[in-house]
Design a protein around this motif. Structure first.
Motif, PDB file in Angstrom:
ATOM      1  N   PRO A   1       0.803  -1.232   0.000  1.00  0.00           N
ATOM      2  CA  PRO A   1       0.000   0.000   0.000  1.00  0.00           C
ATOM      3  C   PRO A   1       0.831   1.274   0.000  1.00  0.00           C
ATOM      4  CG  PRO A   1      -0.220  -1.222   2.084  1.00  0.00           C
ATOM      5  CD  PRO A   1       0.465  -2.136   1.119  1.00  0.00           C
ATOM      6  N   LEU A   2       1.901   1.315   0.776  1.00  0.00           N
ATOM      7  CA  LEU A   2       2.665   2.554   0.875  1.00  0.00           C
ATOM      8  C   LEU A   2       3.470   2.814  -0.399  1.00  0.00           C
ATOM      9  CD1 LEU A   2       2.824   4.622   3.169  1.00  0.00           C
ATOM     10  CD2 LEU A   2       5.072   3.725   3.705  1.00  0.00           C
ATOM     11  N   LEU A   3       4.051   1.766  -0.952  1.00  0.00           N
ATOM     12  CA  LEU A   3       4.822   1.953  -2.189  1.00  0.00           C
ATOM     13  C   LEU A   3       3.887   2.278  -3.355  1.00  0.00           C
ATOM     14  CD1 LEU A   3       7.591  -0.792  -1.923  1.00  0.00           C
ATOM     15  CD2 LEU A   3       7.462   1.472  -0.876  1.00  0.00           C
ATOM     16  N   SER A   4       2.698   1.699  -3.364  1.00  0.00           N
ATOM     17  CA  SER A   4       1.742   2.014  -4.425  1.00  0.00           C
ATOM     18  C   SER A   4       1.333   3.485  -4.368  1.00  0.00           C
ATOM     19  CB  SER A   4       0.483   1.155  -4.294  1.00  0.00           C
ATOM     20  OG  SER A   4       0.773  -0.202  -4.540  1.00  0.00           O
ATOM     21  N   LEU A   5       1.049   3.949  -3.171  1.00  0.00           N
ATOM     22  CA  LEU A   5       0.660   5.356  -3.053  1.00  0.00           C
ATOM     23  C   LEU A   5       1.828   6.252  -3.465  1.00  0.00           C
ATOM     24  CD1 LEU A   5      -1.361   7.507  -2.304  1.00  0.00           C
ATOM     25  CD2 LEU A   5      -0.646   7.304   0.074  1.00  0.00           C
ATOM     26  N   THR A   6       3.034   5.882  -3.041  1.00  0.00           N
ATOM     27  CA  THR A   6       4.217   6.657  -3.435  1.00  0.00           C
ATOM     28  C   THR A   6       4.332   6.738  -4.952  1.00  0.00           C
ATOM     29  OG1 THR A   6       5.394   6.012  -1.426  1.00  0.00           O
ATOM     30  CG2 THR A   6       6.735   6.736  -3.299  1.00  0.00           C
ATOM     31  N   GLN A   7       4.188   5.602  -5.597  1.00  0.00           N
ATOM     32  CA  GLN A   7       4.310   5.585  -7.060  1.00  0.00           C
ATOM     33  C   GLN A   7       3.228   6.448  -7.700  1.00  0.00           C
ATOM     34  OE1 GLN A   7       2.308   3.991  -9.571  1.00  0.00           O
ATOM     35  NE2 GLN A   7       3.758   4.483 -11.204  1.00  0.00           N
ATOM     36  N   ASN A   8       2.023   6.385  -7.171  1.00  0.00           N
ATOM     37  CA  ASN A   8       0.941   7.219  -7.704  1.00  0.00           C
ATOM     38  C   ASN A   8       1.247   8.706  -7.546  1.00  0.00           C
ATOM     39  OD1 ASN A   8      -1.552   5.811  -8.745  1.00  0.00           O
ATOM     40  ND2 ASN A   8      -1.149   4.580  -6.936  1.00  0.00           N
TER      41      ASN A   8
END
Lengths: 290, 290, 290, 290
Positions: free
Chosen positions: C252-259
């Motif tokens: 979840p955290l890396l996905s949000l970062t990438q977004n």
């Protein structure tokens, strides 16, 4: 027995809600900060434009104001008489409802948090959903006064419960709105016709009030009519989130939703409808949802 | 003219969908990997249990399988005849639809991606929503064959568009599901009665297929009946996310949704219904949504 | 034994990296798409500007290009000779490394994915961190050729492992960057002096390469010097996320970062340094991080 | 002039911090709720175990308690004398600092919020980072009393600024911790050796206090020694988030971080070190970070 009712706050919602009261009550007092609006209401609907001192001495006092802060300010300055019921239709803060209920109880009066859903069209038609927190007997007594503008009128719990349900409802609206914006943009970016997709989704498990109403009536037609202001939606998502945080609940999806809506609010044009939150997303994707 | 139709894949959906075909076609072939099920279908509905070689030589071939991988495997091993239309009702991958459409076109046949929505009850009643991507003329020709089990039957774009709409629909379902779980848990933690809240929200702007159907019929009653498996919802949210990523779109809310559903999937019991995703959230909050 | 080395791709990194090779090798060939740059390099550092055909016939070939796509294109057009080792310093895609390693192995050659970290200053000083995936013996043989520009030179696993470590490193950089932007903006909004806060945090557990270097050297001084382009950071976070998704991992955290980084990338000015991603956040908060 | 100092709260941090004070002061009073600990401290370090009434009458009073609630409770029950300085080393709430500073000012005394960073080892060695908010002159006067246990001692702003910096520091620690867990799990799932990867990242731009210290010293060795409890980190991330929300700032990454840490906290075993937050993630991925 209810001899007199008053309505405080004649905004887009309150103006229309108060218009239904003369059906059931001989004497309906109205008050508005911009007093000309109260006089206009009186002329049009047979209500009486009165001072705030008079309005707050009615048997049942309705209020419909931007935030709980305004409500608290009026209640503490002009407390109602003993036996009165204050029905607050503001989309307010649950904590404030608890405080006001306790304040009025000390004076022999009652406070019901009674936010409404259904927008201006529901106010116009007298079919608003009214979700009510507070004393059950006061709810029974106030029921008939609420009926002229209410469709579903529901007691949902103790003081603050009404505000809580409204805040969570609007949070779900916000989550569905943003998810829909991302989803339909994904479809458009992949060459899918949005109107056909909408028809399918509205006949499927992904549908919501957003896909059934907000998307076709406000977004796809690029109208974004201002009936429920974006800053108010941002406020409501903040209220819902505060409820979760007070309960020490993790709410990752609602937190992200609140952050996105607040970002949209901070970067939006003045007088934006809540549906215009999607314009922030459009500025990222460079794709118009139409 | 369509003389023969075949249905490949008699799972919970396919079994019921194929049962409607004899209404319109004299000859309906069925095939299933576990062949006993095909024979049972034939006995019950007057279809014919045939070999995969026979089934794939029908004029119109339906398939309804777990993933696009199984569909590709059958199509490439047993390509249909020239002029045939393959109608794939799997919730599949748009890229695969493009590939299969191109593969069949080279053989003079057509591939339509035609995923369905409406669950087993919709399959039972023949009222499924069918969202279709691919050649418009093939769609016209196949329409009558789809009608027996379809309610809304809609052409939404080029090959892959049907799968894309289905994936986004299910992503919205997932987002609404998780947001609803967080929202109703917040209400319960604040002492609100969930059934009253649900009634209000279903009469308000926060409603969705989740609040109208999934929450009362699967979650609040603690039944979580297995009709749409959680791993399949996880797969579908992955398909939707991949569509966004291929288009270089940021989709913060859908990404978080996919992460949460995938976490629920990884930590769930075997044979969990999609609605049981909320049990992961319940393990965090220590509050049952009931 | 290594008699000849070549360096393909004289960008901001490659130009400086190749400049160290003449220390250890008599013959250093260089090639660049814009050939004038190769000639300039030859004139300045005593290398030889050669054709791509010649460069790819060296014993050890280095490449440092924008993406794996360019590397694959050159390798497949101009495959190296048997016994050669291709050392790819691009921040590339792990899957591509696996493919190229297999392609070269079939020709008796080797592919090492050998991305570097340390930016232009590290390239200048010959102190780059080099994280290497691929055949261990090829790594041993290539070690001496890498040493002129390498500080820490580390074999981290099979083909693709080097690219994977680089992608995750840059993802952590991105996460730390965005978290720092949000955190320092929160401090400024609350009246805290950012330089004093920075000094404390750099002596505390919240420190990172972002607080120690990026924030003081690029952001607080409002310089945002272009040494590592934002689109490349966006690409790298995408590579890291794809690794997680292939492994079915929720992140979840890396996905949000990438977004967030991808949103910054889509909305940034051309030629933005990666540190300028914070300008998107500044446009939301209306607060400059200075 | 400072004639007497007192230290209130002899937990893992306070016990070690107070041990340094006799170096600089003839008279050092200590108090602890579990009084045996105060007596033990007196016997070991030459301090004096006193009543709370005596401790709060010192010239300089240090406090180091679990939360601001305990500090407020003692201060309001046992206000210090005029001219005294209260130095609160708790990781507290900025709003509370403002309130206490105002409360003490009315009595002619001062409140400095002076949280520390550096954990038990820093307390042991007297090298803590002390970030201080409040009156600048009081800070100057208290400086010498803080020095025995302080490394970097920094005035960062008005009352509350010290607490704010500490909260944001710990939020960054939390964000880096969770991002690192996701990143290293991604690497392990892709077959990369974590120790080699760690060495590379610690020589690269993705490094942080988490990769340099927490990961090798607490997680990869599976020790998770309890020196900073997870509920306290959860509390601190909550403080940081509240600061952002009061300023109406969107902070999507910090919000998600707080939600994840709070989830880890709710689902963790008792007496978990903050680093054990990663065990929640491990329960999702089924991969141990080692």
């Amino acid at each position: 027995m209810t001899n007199s009712v008053a309505f405080i706050g004649l905004g887009a919602m309150g103006y229309r809600m108060a218009a239904h009261l003369p059906k059931s009550f001989a004497q309906v007092m109205v008050w508005n900060r911009n007093f000309a609006k109260a006089e206009q209401h009186a002329a049009k609907y047979g209500t009486q434009a009165v001072t705030i001192e008079q309005a707050t001495q009615a048997d049942i006092i309705f209020s419909c104001l931007p935030t709980s802060a305004e409500v608290e300010s009026i209640i503490t300055q002009y407390p109602p008489k003993s036996g009165a019921i204050w029905v607050d239709c503001t989309s307010g803060v649950p904590e404030s409802a608890v405080k006001m209920a306790s304040f009025l109880q000390a004076q022999g009066a009652h406070f019901l948090d009674a936010p409404v859903s259904g927008q201006t069209i529901g106010a116009e038609n007298g079919t608003l959903t009214v979700m009510i927190g507070g004393d059950a007997q006061a709810f029974e007594r106030a029921y008939a006064a609420i009926e002229p503008f209410g469709g579903l009128i529901k007691h949902v719990g103790e003081s603050g419960a009404g505000f809580a349900v409204k805040a969570v409802n609007n949070m779900l609206l916000a989550a569905n709105l943003w998810a829909t914006a991302e989803g339909f943009t994904t479809l458009k970016a992949n060459g899918v016709d949005l109107n056909s997709a909408l028809e399918c989704i509205n006949a499927s498990s992904g549908k919501s009030a957003v896909t059934e109403m907000v998307l076709p009536q406000r977004i796809l037609n690029r109208e974004f009519p201002l009936t429920f202001a974006l800053p108010l939606l941002a406020k409501d998502t903040g209220i819902a989130l505060a409820l979760a945080q007070q309960a020490k609940l993790p709410t990752p999806l609602l937190s992200l939703t609140q952050n996105l809506i607040q970002t949209a609010n901070l970067t939006s044009e003045p007088d934006s409808d809540f549906s215009a939150a999607v314009k922030l997303y459009e500025s990222w994707s460079q794709i118009e949802i139409k």
